[in-house]
Design a protein around this motif. Sequence first.
Motif, mmCIF file in Angstrom:
data_model
loop_
_atom_site.group_PDB
_atom_site.id
_atom_site.type_symbol
_atom_site.label_atom_id
_atom_site.label_comp_id
_atom_site.label_asym_id
_atom_site.label_seq_id
_atom_site.Cartn_x
_atom_site.Cartn_y
_atom_site.Cartn_z
ATOM 1 N N TRP A 104 -191.773 70.198 76.225
ATOM 2 C CA TRP A 104 -192.939 69.493 75.499
ATOM 3 C C TRP A 104 -192.878 68.076 76.039
ATOM 4 C CZ3 TRP A 104 -192.733 65.420 72.436
ATOM 5 C CH2 TRP A 104 -191.712 65.143 71.527
ATOM 6 N N HIS A 105 -191.973 67.366 75.933
ATOM 7 C CA HIS A 105 -191.932 66.104 76.124
ATOM 8 C C HIS A 105 -192.410 65.577 77.533
ATOM 9 C CE1 HIS A 105 -188.078 66.162 77.968
ATOM 10 N NE2 HIS A 105 -187.690 66.825 76.919
ATOM 11 N N THR A 106 -192.010 66.641 78.665
ATOM 12 C CA THR A 106 -192.313 66.236 80.051
ATOM 13 C C THR A 106 -193.790 66.354 80.022
ATOM 14 O OG1 THR A 106 -190.176 67.269 80.459
ATOM 15 C CG2 THR A 106 -191.780 67.094 82.086
ATOM 16 N N ARG A 107 -194.207 67.645 79.410
ATOM 17 C CA ARG A 107 -195.811 67.905 79.457
ATOM 18 C C ARG A 107 -196.730 66.742 78.980
ATOM 19 N NH1 ARG A 107 -197.000 71.922 76.223
ATOM 20 N NH2 ARG A 107 -194.961 72.452 75.600
ATOM 21 N N LEU A 108 -195.909 66.070 77.835
ATOM 22 C CA LEU A 108 -196.858 64.999 77.104
ATOM 23 C C LEU A 108 -196.775 63.762 77.994
ATOM 24 C CD1 LEU A 108 -198.220 63.708 74.751
ATOM 25 C CD2 LEU A 108 -195.877 63.225 73.947
ATOM 26 N N TRP A 109 -195.666 63.339 78.724
ATOM 27 C CA TRP A 109 -195.464 62.237 79.463
ATOM 28 C C TRP A 109 -196.237 62.279 80.790
ATOM 29 C CZ3 TRP A 109 -194.806 57.533 80.269
ATOM 30 C CH2 TRP A 109 -194.473 56.993 81.606
ATOM 31 N N GLU A 110 -196.353 63.491 81.248
ATOM 32 C CA GLU A 110 -197.225 63.792 82.615
ATOM 33 C C GLU A 110 -198.813 63.708 82.247
ATOM 34 O OE1 GLU A 110 -196.243 67.568 84.156
ATOM 35 O OE2 GLU A 110 -194.260 66.749 85.023
ATOM 36 N N MET A 111 -199.195 64.215 81.043
ATOM 37 C CA MET A 111 -200.543 64.216 80.415
ATOM 38 C C MET A 111 -200.893 62.667 80.363
ATOM 39 S SD MET A 111 -202.474 65.931 77.348
ATOM 40 C CE MET A 111 -201.599 64.901 75.998
ATOM 41 N N LEU A 112 -200.179 61.873 79.653
ATOM 42 C CA LEU A 112 -200.466 60.231 79.397
ATOM 43 C C LEU A 112 -200.411 59.748 80.581
ATOM 44 C CD1 LEU A 112 -198.398 59.840 76.166
ATOM 45 C CD2 LEU A 112 -200.662 60.206 76.314
ATOM 46 N N ARG A 113 -199.507 60.181 81.643
ATOM 47 C CA ARG A 113 -199.397 59.009 82.747
ATOM 48 C C ARG A 113 -200.798 59.414 83.406
ATOM 49 N NH1 ARG A 113 -194.626 60.654 86.724
ATOM 50 N NH2 ARG A 113 -195.730 62.762 86.828
ATOM 51 N N GLY A 114 -201.188 60.587 83.565
ATOM 52 C CA GLY A 114 -202.645 61.028 84.314
ATOM 53 C C GLY A 114 -203.765 60.261 83.659
ATOM 54 N N TYR A 115 -203.840 60.501 82.073
ATOM 55 C CA TYR A 115 -204.835 59.725 81.749
ATOM 56 C C TYR A 115 -204.911 58.199 81.995
ATOM 57 C CZ TYR A 115 -205.619 63.734 78.677
ATOM 58 O OH TYR A 115 -205.765 65.049 78.135
ATOM 59 N N ALA A 116 -203.747 57.679 82.273
ATOM 60 C CA ALA A 116 -203.944 56.068 82.376
ATOM 61 C C ALA A 116 -204.847 56.146 83.605
ATOM 62 C CB ALA A 116 -202.349 55.614 82.732
#
Length: 370
Positions: A104-116
């Motif tokens: 889950w933490h990898t998916r969250l980090w990838e999502m936040l990095r994309g949103y930036a």
Amino acid sequence: MGAYLFRRLLLMVPTLLGIILINFAIVQFAPGGPVEQMLAEIKGEAGSTLGRLSGESQGEVRQSQERRENTGGSDSGSRYRGARGLDPAVVAEIEKAFGFDKPWHTRLWEMLRGYASFDLGRSLFRDKPVLDLIVEKMPVSISLGLWSTLIIYLVSIPLGIRKAVRDGSRFDLWTSALVLVGYAIPGFLFAILLVVLFAGGSFLQWFPLRGLLSPGLEGASFLARAVDYAWHMVLPTIALVIGGFAGLTLLTKNSFLEEINKQYVMTARAKGASESRILYGHVFRNAMLLIIAGFPAAFIGILFTGALLVEIIFSLDGIGLLGFEAAIRRDYPVMFGTLYIFTLIGLVMQIVGDLSYMLVDPRIDFEARR
């Protein structure tokens, strides 16, 4: 003013992050994710195929499934209830396709990095970028929210001023009754009533039931398409206006009543100023401060909350219908992408509202607040 804007822009970052984190955590505990949705579809197709087989073939398939379940080869250790009877390799392939093979933490980090960088990912079931879907659906929701908000302001402000001027009269009493009725009826319930009465439900069929353009008019002239568009917008706009104009009318009336009873109005009357001069030269600017400055927030409220059910009822292909379908199918990239865009627009509109206060009344200075 520059320092105030800079602080507000900086506060947008932790606000956005907090909203996304809270919703991401809630979704992790919600049952029926996209993997379960796909597993249910696969098992449904398998069930329909099984029903078309002969009795002997059905018995062989069932015996095969029972052997796999007894040996634990198909669902041992699986965390999905819908994985029973399916090959673990199929389940793993679905997880990988949807990105759920990662923690889950990898998916969250990838999502936040994309949103930036405004990379909102791809829809799980539409196979299109989420940002393209939002841009595609946004004009419908914006047009519905914009027309509704403009009509609400054009109706509510003159009506509220007249009610304040004639406070306690028969006009004030019967218009207050109408306003309270409109306030008590939810917009979506009034939309259903309009469909039943005027869209072929049980009585008349004066207006279309769905969409914003009649079939066959794609290649018509601009004037013909504009008239047809206005024809389709009548009922959805009325449904939103009825629920929205009541609160603004009462707010306008109360704002003007408060200003009319202040000392400077009495002083202007004592000096011989006409009622029209007092009302529109002195009272109007002070009373309209809260109303005009609240326009951005009102528009966002109608666009992202009130229009949701109305879009679903009238089958308008906008942001509301997109979000509803994404929630039903557990299309997480679309759900979080629309949440991110809505929250970002809402925070920006709050800053625009503060700037509107300063434009309406230059005496307001946010820098002076401590």
